[in-house]
Each structure stands twice: as C-alpha cells, then as structure tokens.
Design an enzyme around this catalytic site. Structure first.
Site, PDB file in Angstrom:
ATOM      1  N   TRP A   1       0.820  -1.205   0.000  1.00  0.00           N
ATOM      2  CA  TRP A   1       0.000   0.000   0.000  1.00  0.00           C
ATOM      3  C   TRP A   1       0.861   1.265   0.000  1.00  0.00           C
ATOM      4  O   TRP A   1       0.584   2.228   0.727  1.00  0.00           O
ATOM      5  CB  TRP A   1      -0.986   0.015   1.173  1.00  0.00           C
ATOM      6  CG  TRP A   1      -2.081  -0.986   1.036  1.00  0.00           C
ATOM      7  CD1 TRP A   1      -2.226  -2.139   1.743  1.00  0.00           C
ATOM      8  CD2 TRP A   1      -3.183  -0.950   0.111  1.00  0.00           C
ATOM      9  NE1 TRP A   1      -3.347  -2.831   1.324  1.00  0.00           N
ATOM     10  CE2 TRP A   1      -3.953  -2.115   0.321  1.00  0.00           C
ATOM     11  CE3 TRP A   1      -3.590  -0.042  -0.869  1.00  0.00           C
ATOM     12  CZ2 TRP A   1      -5.111  -2.395  -0.411  1.00  0.00           C
ATOM     13  CZ3 TRP A   1      -4.739  -0.329  -1.588  1.00  0.00           C
ATOM     14  CH2 TRP A   1      -5.482  -1.493  -1.363  1.00  0.00           C
ATOM     15  N   ILE A   2       1.903   1.249  -0.826  1.00  0.00           N
ATOM     16  CA  ILE A   2       2.817   2.387  -0.894  1.00  0.00           C
ATOM     17  C   ILE A   2       2.373   3.312  -2.021  1.00  0.00           C
ATOM     18  O   ILE A   2       2.475   2.977  -3.205  1.00  0.00           O
ATOM     19  CB  ILE A   2       4.268   1.916  -1.110  1.00  0.00           C
ATOM     20  CG1 ILE A   2       4.628   0.844  -0.070  1.00  0.00           C
ATOM     21  CG2 ILE A   2       5.217   3.111  -1.038  1.00  0.00           C
ATOM     22  CD1 ILE A   2       4.392   1.232   1.369  1.00  0.00           C
TER      23      ILE A   2
ATOM     24  N   GLU B   1       3.115  12.810  12.611  1.00  0.00           N
ATOM     25  CA  GLU B   1       2.312  13.953  13.031  1.00  0.00           C
ATOM     26  C   GLU B   1       1.958  14.795  11.808  1.00  0.00           C
ATOM     27  O   GLU B   1       0.811  15.235  11.648  1.00  0.00           O
ATOM     28  CB  GLU B   1       3.077  14.781  14.068  1.00  0.00           C
ATOM     29  CG  GLU B   1       3.322  14.036  15.374  1.00  0.00           C
ATOM     30  CD  GLU B   1       4.156  14.839  16.360  1.00  0.00           C
ATOM     31  OE1 GLU B   1       4.285  16.065  16.170  1.00  0.00           O
ATOM     32  OE2 GLU B   1       4.688  14.251  17.316  1.00  0.00           O
TER      33      GLU B   1
ATOM     34  N   GLU C   1      -2.915   5.837   7.205  1.00  0.00           N
ATOM     35  CA  GLU C   1      -2.110   6.533   8.236  1.00  0.00           C
ATOM     36  C   GLU C   1      -2.460   6.035   9.627  1.00  0.00           C
ATOM     37  O   GLU C   1      -2.499   6.799  10.595  1.00  0.00           O
ATOM     38  CB  GLU C   1      -2.328   8.041   8.128  1.00  0.00           C
ATOM     39  CG  GLU C   1      -1.108   8.859   8.534  1.00  0.00           C
ATOM     40  CD  GLU C   1      -0.055   8.914   7.429  1.00  0.00           C
ATOM     41  OE1 GLU C   1       1.088   9.299   7.712  1.00  0.00           O
ATOM     42  OE2 GLU C   1      -0.384   8.573   6.284  1.00  0.00           O
TER      43      GLU C   1
END
Length: 387
Positions: free
Chosen positions: A154-155, A240, A363
C-alpha cells in the site's frame, strides 16, 4: 486564514484557483480511467506544491504546517488523489529538514522542492498492517553497505517516486523492537521490485503498490540522520505531519461533498419548493456544515501545535480520527440529499463517497488510532500529575 501570513494566504488562493479552473473541469477523465494525472502533476511542480515544507534555502516555499493543511484541503476539495500525490513526499521533506544530515539535505531537498524527485514513505507490511513493531523488513550492515530484505505494501506513488523513506529494522535483537528501527533513504534500483498498482475503490489515478526488497544494497550513509536505530522516533514525528495531512484531505472531501449538496438542494424542487426547505434536508445541510467546520478547526489546531515546536501526536491523531469520520458521514449525507442521482456517476458525490474511506483506513486505522489516543491521554495525564 487569519493565522496565515499574507504570502501563505496568497498560496491558498492560488491552490483554490488551480482546483477550480484546472482540476475540477477535468478530474473525471483521469479518475474514471484510473490514469496517473501527469498534466496536473507537472502544473503542481511549477506552482511549488512539492516544496511546501522545504526551506527557501533549498528552493522550497517553506510554509507553516497550518498553511500546508489548508493547501492540502483545497487540493482534496478538487480531487483527493492530488493531495495524496504530495502526502508522503511532504512527510519525507519534513523528516529530511528535521533530522537529515547536511549531505542528505543538499542531495535531496532542492530536487524535491521542484518535483524532480518525488518521495514516498514505506511503513506498512503485508502481514503487519498498523502493527509496525512486528515488521520483518530489515537492513543488515555489510561493509559500507546496508543489505535490505523484506516487503512493504500500500505504498502510494511508488512507481513515480525517486526516493523512498523506508522504515525497517537495523537491529533485530533490540527490545522493545522499535529501538532497533531506522529510516533508510532508498533510491529505486537493483534489488527492488515494484508491483503493478493495486486496484482500489477510490483514491484512483495515484497508484498504490507493493515493494519487494531482495538483498538490495544501499550505502550505510543512507540512514536518515547518519545514526542507525533512531527511526521510530523520526517516523513518529513524521506521522504527526502525515496525520495532519490526512485530516486535511478529509476536510477537503467533506467540503466538496457539502458544497455539492448545498448547490443541489437549492436547484432541486419537490412538492413545489426547493428541497432545502424540507426540514429533513435542511437539517442534513446544517449538520454537514457544522461537522466540516469543526473538523477544519481541529486540523488547524493540530497544525498550529506542530508549528509551535511542541509534540502534536495527540492533536494530530484526534484531528485525523474526527475529520475522517466526518468526511465519510458528510459524503453519505450528500448522496442522500441527491437522492437517486447521488448513486450516479453523472454527479461527483459518488466519487467523494468512494474516496472518503481511505482517510479512515490510512495513516493508521481509526480503530488503532483510538487506542493510541487513549494511551497518549493517560501518558500526558501522568506527566501532568508527576506520576
């Protein structure tokens, strides 16, 4: 945009104009065919979008995280895939600026700023998902080289990236496991196989692939910062930025879906009046607008926390969690406002509905994100109490 500088406000307006004048009229031709948007990418290079988080000394635009979030939102409002095209790239830019050696910065940042080199990050593994501590990809020192073995999946942008920020184990004996991880700056070449793109429900145009490393050799100097086993700390800081970017993408999708529903509700009539005047539709619009605004404010709050130099892991995680769930709900409600037409490809709302789930799953899934947020809440509370 009150907290943005005049130049940053101009940048956001530039992106909005690019979206309205160039992207929205053509997005369907790329999206429906799942074609890489080369034309848009070339324009984004010229407009400086790939250098948003690169310092001016290296040819970048060097905007704040808050401005970066607003730019991302505007791109996603036009087509979420374009925001994805700068996502991992911008995280690697940030990591290089924050932790890279002078040599690494000089080598990569100028080319990344103008898009000659586009970067991606590689964390997820086929058997691991969000469980990064159980990753198997590793790099073994052999003289002046590192020999990399393993796979990632999943890059995003894998076929079009000239630099991969690879999180892998450089000390497989370290306990806990994250103490033995490094971010290795990998340029595609011998020993790396990149798969064909994985078919996806949404987030089309920009590819996601699997990477297979078969004893690939890279210089030992490719470790970010030059010192091994610091990668977990590096990547957690980078995430972040990544989670703020994903939250901003979600806000952009929600905003686009809301705008489509608001417009349709004023044009469409039933029972002799515009459908927004029916309480059931009006209430949907009110809730959609309120939730989208709240998601935007949470995202900007996390970005401003990052800009202040403080840790933003909790704030970014909360923003990503909330905004992604809002995007999914607002996209569904936009389909409800459109009725049967919401299920038709003649209208963009079906695309928003297909794109929205990525932010829930990507993410770090929201299920995992909730666990992380809970742990961070307890940690901060203990620090405050001096426990």
């Amino acid at each position: 945009m009150s907290n943005l500088t005049p130049d940053e406000q101009d940048m956001v307006r530039l992106v909005a104009e690019f979206v309205d004048q160039r992207v929205r009229p053509r997005v369907r031709e790329f999206e429906s065919a799942d074609t890489y948007p080369e034309d848009f990418i070339e324009e984004m290079k010229k407009l400086g979008f790939f250098g948003l988080l690169v310092p001016a000394e290296h040819g970048g635009v060097d905007v704040s995280a808050a401005c970066f979030a607003r730019v991302t939102e505007e791109l996603a409002r036009g087509w979420m895939s374009l925001a994805g095209a700068i996502g991992g790239h911008s995280v690697i830019s940030y990591l290089l600026c924050t932790y890279g050696t002078e040599e690494q910065q000089q080598k990569y940042l100028p080319a990344m700023a103008d898009g000659r080199i586009r970067a991606t990050m590689a964390l997820t593994e086929p058997s691991g998902g969000s469980d990064l501590q159980n990753m198997r990809t590793h790099a073994v020192r052999d003289g002046d080289d590192l020999v990399i073995t393993g796979s990632k999946t999943w890059i995003s942008n894998a076929q079009h990236s000239g630099l991969i920020g690879l999180l892998c184990k450089t000390d497989r004996t370290a306990q806990p496991a994250h103490n033995g991880m490094s971010v290795v700056l990998v340029e595609p070449g011998a020993g790396l196989e990149i798969s064909n793109k994985i078919p996806k429900l949404g987030y089309r145009g920009v590819e996601a692939c699997e990477l297979s490393f078969d004893q690939m050799r890279v210089p030992a100097s490719a470790v970010l910062g030059g010192v091994p086993d610091q990668g977990w700390r590096h990547m957690m800081r980078g995430l972040e930025v990544g989670r703020i970017q994903v939250a901003a993408r979600a806000v952009g999708v929600a905003q686009a879906a809301f705008e489509a529903a608001l417009s349709y509700a004023q044009d469409r009539e039933s029972f002799g009046k515009p459908i927004w005047k029916h309480q059931s539709v009006g209430n949907l619009l009110a809730d959609m607008a309120t939730k989208t605004r709240a998601a935007r404010l949470m995202t900007l709050d996390a970005a401003e926390q990052l800009d202040s130099g403080k840790r933003a892991d909790l704030e970014a995680g909360m923003a990503k969690l909330f905004a992604s769930e809002v995007a999914m709900q607002v996209a569904l409600d936009a389909m409800r406002v459109h009725g049967g037409y919401g299920f038709s490809r003649e209208y963009d709302v079906e695309r928003y509905f297909r794109d929205a789930p990525l932010m829930i799953l990507g993410e770090g899934t929201n299920e995992v994100q909730r666990n992380v947020i809970a742990a961070q809440l307890v940690a901060r509370d203990r620090n405050r109490e001096g426990v």
